[in-house]
Design a protein around this motif. Structure first.
Motif, PDB file in Angstrom:
ATOM      1  N   ILE A  70      33.233 -33.209  22.983  1.00 34.62           N
ATOM      2  CA  ILE A  70      32.665 -33.202  24.333  1.00 34.62           C
ATOM      3  C   ILE A  70      33.358 -32.156  25.196  1.00 34.62           C
ATOM      4  CG2 ILE A  70      32.422 -34.573  26.446  1.00 34.62           C
ATOM      5  CD1 ILE A  70      32.023 -37.021  24.581  1.00 34.62           C
ATOM      6  N   GLY A  71      34.686 -32.087  25.107  1.00 34.61           N
ATOM      7  CA  GLY A  71      35.439 -31.099  25.883  1.00 34.61           C
ATOM      8  C   GLY A  71      35.086 -29.678  25.507  1.00 34.61           C
ATOM      9  N   LEU A  72      34.955 -29.405  24.221  1.00 32.44           N
ATOM     10  CA  LEU A  72      34.583 -28.066  23.770  1.00 32.44           C
ATOM     11  C   LEU A  72      33.167 -27.709  24.219  1.00 32.44           C
ATOM     12  CD1 LEU A  72      36.053 -27.936  20.164  1.00 32.44           C
ATOM     13  CD2 LEU A  72      36.756 -26.593  22.132  1.00 32.44           C
ATOM     14  N   GLN A  73      32.252 -28.677  24.177  1.00 34.88           N
ATOM     15  CA  GLN A  73      30.877 -28.421  24.620  1.00 34.88           C
ATOM     16  C   GLN A  73      30.844 -28.083  26.108  1.00 34.88           C
ATOM     17  OE1 GLN A  73      28.458 -28.297  22.308  1.00 34.88           O
ATOM     18  NE2 GLN A  73      27.172 -27.445  23.906  1.00 34.88           N
ATOM     19  N   GLU A  74      31.663 -28.759  26.914  1.00 32.59           N
ATOM     20  CA  GLU A  74      31.740 -28.468  28.345  1.00 32.59           C
ATOM     21  C   GLU A  74      32.260 -27.060  28.597  1.00 32.59           C
ATOM     22  OE1 GLU A  74      34.068 -31.534  30.173  1.00 32.59           O
ATOM     23  OE2 GLU A  74      32.503 -33.054  29.879  1.00 32.59           O
ATOM     24  N   VAL A  75      33.273 -26.643  27.831  1.00 26.57           N
ATOM     25  CA  VAL A  75      33.827 -25.297  27.980  1.00 26.57           C
ATOM     26  C   VAL A  75      32.777 -24.247  27.618  1.00 26.57           C
ATOM     27  CG1 VAL A  75      35.528 -23.678  27.030  1.00 26.57           C
ATOM     28  CG2 VAL A  75      36.220 -25.994  27.642  1.00 26.57           C
ATOM     29  N   SER A  79      34.877 -34.336  14.574  1.00 28.58           N
ATOM     30  CA  SER A  79      35.532 -35.528  14.059  1.00 28.58           C
ATOM     31  C   SER A  79      36.161 -36.356  15.178  1.00 28.58           C
ATOM     32  CB  SER A  79      36.581 -35.154  13.012  1.00 28.58           C
ATOM     33  OG  SER A  79      37.562 -34.323  13.607  1.00 28.58           O
ATOM     34  N   MET A  80      36.536 -35.721  16.270  1.00 25.76           N
ATOM     35  CA  MET A  80      37.063 -36.438  17.434  1.00 25.76           C
ATOM     36  C   MET A  80      36.063 -36.263  18.573  1.00 25.76           C
ATOM     37  SD  MET A  80      41.112 -35.595  17.332  1.00 25.76           S
ATOM     38  CE  MET A  80      40.933 -33.841  17.233  1.00 25.76           C
ATOM     39  N   PRO A  81      35.357 -37.321  18.957  1.00 21.14           N
ATOM     40  CA  PRO A  81      34.301 -37.183  19.967  1.00 21.14           C
ATOM     41  C   PRO A  81      34.785 -36.607  21.296  1.00 21.14           C
ATOM     42  CG  PRO A  81      34.248 -39.356  18.956  1.00 21.14           C
ATOM     43  CD  PRO A  81      35.461 -38.662  18.446  1.00 21.14           C
TER      44      PRO A  81
END
Length: 105
Positions: free
Chosen positions: A15-20, A9-11
């Motif tokens: 994106i931050g979670l995908q990087e982690v 819901s918050m892009p």
């Protein structure tokens, strides 16, 4: 109707979670012994002369990737080899130092 995805819901957060997650999946590049490098060189040269298909395992961007293909050119001094991949039948250049393992198909 759209499926509810709480973290999407918050892009910025998505994106931050995908990087982690991607960072956790990274593996360090393995160091090869002199014997392993000689074995890889031997198999590459044999595959080049006999036109046999090989499995190529290489290291790129923190991941181990395996492809199948045919060796077309090997330059040991220039740290380069060219292979034709089985899927798209395209010529690919790769450095020998990125190569982790080579096996016959």
């Amino acid at each position: 109707m759209k499926k509810w995805r709480p973290f999407a819901s918050m892009p910025e957060q998505h994106i931050g979670l995908q990087e982690v997650i991607n960072k956790q999946l990274e593996v360090p590049q393995p160091l090869l012994t002199e014997e392993q490098m000689e074995q890889i060189n031997f198999i590459l040269n044999e595959a080049l002369h006999t036109n046999k298909q090989v499995y190529l395992t290489y290291y790129k961007n923190g991941q181990r990737i395996t492809e199948t293909g045919f060796i077309q050119f090997v330059d040991s001094l220039g740290d380069l080899f060219i292979y034709i991949d089985e899927v798209f039948e395209l010529k690919n250049k790769m450095r020998l130092s990125e190569l982790i393992d080579v096996r016959f198909f």
